[in-house]
Scaffold this motif. Sequence first.
Motif, PDB file in Angstrom:
ATOM      1  N   GLY A 165     -11.411  -6.929  -1.455  1.00 17.63           N
ATOM      2  CA  GLY A 165     -10.611  -5.814  -1.189  1.00 17.63           C
ATOM      3  C   GLY A 165     -10.246  -5.544  -2.036  1.00 17.63           C
TER       4      GLY A 165
ATOM      5  N   GLY B 132      -6.003 -10.857   3.938  1.00 16.26           N
ATOM      6  CA  GLY B 132      -6.689  -9.800   4.635  1.00 16.26           C
ATOM      7  C   GLY B 132      -7.725 -10.516   6.074  1.00 16.26           C
TER       8      GLY B 132
ATOM      9  N   ALA C  90      -8.778  -5.224   3.335  1.00 16.24           N
ATOM     10  CA  ALA C  90      -8.765  -3.700   3.759  1.00 16.24           C
ATOM     11  C   ALA C  90      -7.837  -3.269   4.014  1.00 16.24           C
TER      12      ALA C  90
ATOM     13  N   TYR D  73     -10.438 -13.658   1.505  1.00 19.35           N
ATOM     14  CA  TYR D  73     -12.193 -12.950   0.519  1.00 19.35           C
ATOM     15  C   TYR D  73     -12.327 -14.047  -0.408  1.00 19.35           C
TER      16      TYR D  73
END
Length: 349
Positions: free
Chosen positions: A207, A214, A251, A285
């Motif tokens: 991201g 995230g 994101a 992530y």
Amino acid sequence: MTATQPSAGRLRLIIAVLVLAGACSATAGVPIVSEQTPTPAQPTRPPTATPDPAIGDDADPTPTPTQTPDSSIDVGLVAPDFAGMVTATGVPVAVLTGTADGFLVRTPCGNQELISGGEPIESATVVIDPGHGGPVDTGAVGPTGLVERDINLTLSLALESELADRGIPAALTRTGDYPVLLSVRAAFADQLGAELMVSIHHNSPIGDPSDTPGTEVFVQSGSDSSARLGGLLYEEVTAALATFDLAWTAAPDAGVLRVLLPDGNDAYGMIRRPITPTALVELGYLANPAEAALFATDEYIDVASSALADAIEAHLVTDRPGTGFGNPPRMFRPDRAPGADLCDEPLLE
Ligand SMILES: [Zn+2]
């Protein structure tokens, strides 16, 4: 456990797979874009038994639990008083019915098999779904080689233990490194009569740099219970992860999300299929080196499993709404993932 070893010579189901779990888009090869104009939620979801081999899901050879078994093994039905069991090799399965010779169960690849016995699953308030599994469906792979399939299972087992310590019975959709169809995972939770299901994932690709985790949580359209579960998971997981000083990635619309097909239905199989209120959480992530390094630590497993258990317990015993709401739905662009998938049954006995 031999449960992790595919059995040679057993039926191989060739399954057209697009997106095995829906999210973790590195493995899916499916671009997702944010929708500027939200699509109204569908008031009801379509029947979960409807196979949709063309979009974001696996094929569905799964029989319904009430289906009459093959007459060749119908040697006197005995209705068991439990809906699932863990086989001698440690594989959780739904029990379709009992016979004089054993139990007819639904296998991880969606077939029926007669087994002599196992450990009954007497009750499961929560079903924990470790995303991915097996040699083909690895999920995301981090820069250090950490595989999502494995970290999902490690965290799921820790969560099961944490819930047990709190007196909350739970069952897993898989307990080793073998594939399980999405249809089988969903039907397992429904058949056990679980109050909720949490599907555990770690995201990719990378991201944007972010000061905060995230975390993304995907929820079911038209289900207040799923939305509240998602909000609680987002609230607890982000609060717990924020205690780590890390170069996070995210994101722009991280939070509680719905992902929709062009027809307005939920796109991801693990969201669309279960009747059981379900949320799919991408904790962070795996593609981000800093996050991948954290995910490999025991401390992460302890902190994350406690946070997930806090969210689940809050859903069960409070009316807290959770956080992370307000993002418009994402629109899912159907596209075929490369190749097809194989489902090799694990040994059940
Ligand atoms: Zn995943």
